[in-house]
Design a protein around this motif. Sequence first.
Motif, PDB file in Angstrom:
ATOM      1  N   ARG A 103       3.621   0.230  -3.957  1.00  0.00           N
ATOM      2  CA  ARG A 103       2.731   1.024  -4.806  1.00  0.00           C
ATOM      3  C   ARG A 103       3.485   2.173  -5.459  1.00  0.00           C
ATOM      4  O   ARG A 103       3.419   2.374  -6.680  1.00  0.00           O
TER       5      ARG A 103
ATOM      6  N   SER B 175       0.804  -1.225   0.000  1.00  0.00           N
ATOM      7  CA  SER B 175       0.000   0.000   0.000  1.00  0.00           C
ATOM      8  C   SER B 175       0.834   1.270   0.000  1.00  0.00           C
ATOM      9  O   SER B 175       0.286   2.362  -0.192  1.00  0.00           O
TER      10      SER B 175
ATOM     11  N   MET C  63      -2.977   1.169  -8.924  1.00  0.00           N
ATOM     12  CA  MET C  63      -1.937   0.609  -9.782  1.00  0.00           C
ATOM     13  C   MET C  63      -2.524   0.068 -11.089  1.00  0.00           C
ATOM     14  O   MET C  63      -1.971   0.294 -12.170  1.00  0.00           O
TER      15      MET C  63
ATOM     16  N   ALA D 228      -4.685   0.638  -3.150  1.00  0.00           N
ATOM     17  CA  ALA D 228      -3.424   0.657  -3.893  1.00  0.00           C
ATOM     18  C   ALA D 228      -3.523  -0.186  -5.158  1.00  0.00           C
ATOM     19  O   ALA D 228      -3.054   0.228  -6.230  1.00  0.00           O
ATOM     20  N   ARG D 229      -4.142  -1.350  -5.046  1.00  0.00           N
ATOM     21  CA  ARG D 229      -4.275  -2.205  -6.223  1.00  0.00           C
ATOM     22  C   ARG D 229      -5.127  -1.543  -7.302  1.00  0.00           C
ATOM     23  O   ARG D 229      -4.803  -1.620  -8.496  1.00  0.00           O
TER      24      ARG D 229
END
Length: 199
Positions: free
Chosen positions: A148, A144, A183, A179-180
């Motif tokens: 990231r 995170s 990204m 965060a995912r």
Amino acid sequence: MSTDTTQPRALLVVDVQPTFCEGGALGVDGGDAVAERVATFAADHRDGYALVVTTQDWHIAPGAHFSDEPDFVDSWPPHGLAETAEAQLHPALAGLLADVSIKKGQYDAGYSGFDGRDAAGRELGAVLDDAGVRAVDVVGIAESHCVRATALDAVRHGYVTRVLTDLTVPVTPELGAAARAEMQTAGVELLPSAEAVRD
């Protein structure tokens, strides 16, 4: 490697340090387990990478990044102090055989590996370019935060970027999900390590 073997790929091992694992100043639950998994993966697949690079928080005087009353967003308790045991690579990585070590955050926050430099003074981008690398796999702690930031910067610098999801861990599930999403929106591919190296 199974995907895009036409271009040299680097493994970026981000901040796998005791300071971010259980018992450390900013310990993340699951940090020690990630360290072990990263070490095993790197040992098993070292020949699939043109370059293995480690990054470390190596704080000397990072200014407002440290606080006695941290908000855990922009300010944090002291951690990753240069030359301390907590700032060294996790013991599980003793056999990693990294090609390059990047130290970051000496005098600033230094979230991204691209903020740091190697012993010769090269920024991470220069290290990768000197090796002819155009693609990176990012692993480490914490998903995170520094993972990231490193992955997002890798995309901005034009590298084909993947995060190996089982070789990282977020500070919290909620921050990890955010965060995912960020990204993926930026163009980072998220996949398990077993898929990254599938024949």
